[in-house]
Scaffold this active site. Structure first.
Site, short mmCIF file in Angstrom:
data_model
loop_
_atom_site.label_atom_id
_atom_site.label_comp_id
_atom_site.label_asym_id
_atom_site.label_seq_id
_atom_site.Cartn_x
_atom_site.Cartn_y
_atom_site.Cartn_z
N GLU A 47 0.85 -1.19 0.00
CA GLU A 47 0.00 0.00 0.00
C GLU A 47 0.89 1.24 0.00
O GLU A 47 1.96 1.25 0.62
CB GLU A 47 -0.87 -0.02 1.26
N LYS A 127 -9.63 2.12 -1.71
CA LYS A 127 -9.82 1.62 -0.34
C LYS A 127 -11.14 2.08 0.27
O LYS A 127 -11.49 3.27 0.22
CB LYS A 127 -8.65 2.10 0.52
N CYS A 172 -4.88 -2.71 3.22
CA CYS A 172 -4.60 -2.50 4.63
C CYS A 172 -5.78 -2.79 5.55
O CYS A 172 -6.13 -3.95 5.76
CB CYS A 172 -4.07 -1.09 4.84
#
Length: 311
Positions: A47, A127, A172
């Protein structure tokens, strides 16, 4: 039928705040060259792989903030990575900060892409589960301003036909939420790829510090097993600008077993052969969704937030 891909997880050590794109890309290309030597067809980067983890600072200067984002992909600075991957015949996953212009608006996303072995982008994810806080909180040992610097992703959880299998992406904090994996598994995902930057210390609940490593793996191992998917997880690691990052990059089989794991906190390549056919032993037996799943009993999961108040 054999559907096997040799995967390399290209963990990155710390990236300094003053380190430029060219320096970072050089490190990534070095890992690609190692991956080629080990016959990898697919490489996973972390990431926000192109910069330091900038949400740990409160930045008021718009130009200073924008310098951490990519306005296009590939850009002039990142083109070398795409060219090298195409030259080597390796596909890759890459996480980065995206500055997008949509309907006349400037928008910021924490983004990842899938790039095929010809250097072409075939999938994009933004995300969804943003951690952290929005306002300046100087009392913290370090800030976590993802909610300030990024919008919630607007592309949903997708899957793509890639490298011989059905592949999905996450980033994440997404990995901690079971819905992340289930939504993609319901779309046929056989492999879920993600990058992360996870600190070793959690100042709001320091009693959890000793559990960071355990929690990192347990959520991914359980979800790999419960959804019959390979999980490929690549970290940023080491002491980055006085923040200790966890590392622990790993490759997890559909049985939930870790088959490869990083052993350092620096730039490191770990490799494993991933057979998409291995997903069938879970998907057709223990967690056969069509046979055993009872979705009408799970409706509370998808109710809007307000309707769950007080429940």
């Amino acid at each position: 039928m054999e559907r096997n891909v040799t995967v390399g997880i290209a963990q990155l050590g710390p990236i300094a705040r003053e380190e430029n794109r060219q320096q970072v890309i050089s490190r990534m290309i070095a890992l690609l060259n190692k991956a080629k030597q080990r016959d990898c067809g697919f490489v996973v980067f972390p990431e926000l792989a192109l910069t330091t983890f900038f949400p740990r600072w409160y930045l008021e200067d718009e130009n200073e903030l924008n310098a951490f984002y990519e306005k296009s992909m590939p850009s002039d600075e990142t083109q070398a990575l795409f060219d090298k991957a195409a030259e080597l015949g390796i596909g890759f996953y890459l996480g980065y900060a995206e500055l997008a212009e949509e309907n006349g608006e400037t928008r910021r996303f924490n983004t990842s892409i899938l790039v095929d072995d010809k250097g072409q982008i075939v999938g994009k994810y933004r995300k969804i589960h943003l951690p952290g806080h929005t306002e300046h909180e100087p009392w913290r040992a370090f800030q976590h301003l993802e909610k300030r610097y990024f919008e919630v992703g607007n592309l949903g959880f997708g899957t793509w036909d890639f490298m011989g299998g059905k592949v999905g992406m996450a980033l994440c904090n997404d990995r901690r939420w079971p819905e992340t994996y289930r939504v993609m598994a319901l779309q046929g995902a056989e492999m879920i790829v993600l990058g992360y930057n996870t600190p070793m210390h959690y100042p709001q609940a320091p009693e959890h510090d000793h559990l960071q490593a355990f929690h990192n793996h347990v959520v991914m191992q359980a979800s790999a097993y419960q959804n019959g998917c390979w999980v490929l997880a690549c970290a940023k690691a080491g002491k980055e600008e006085d923040c200790d990052l966890l590392g622990q990059s790993c490759i997890i089989a559909p049985t939930g077993e870790i088959v490869a794991q990083a052993s350092t906190l620096g730039d490191e390549l770990i490799v494993a052969d991933c057979d998409f056919e291995r997903t069938r032993e879970i998907k057709e037996n223990i967690f056969n969704f069509n046979l055993h799943r009872i979705p009408e009993e799970y409706e509370i999961i998808s109710r809007p937030k307000k309707s769950q108040a007080g429940k």
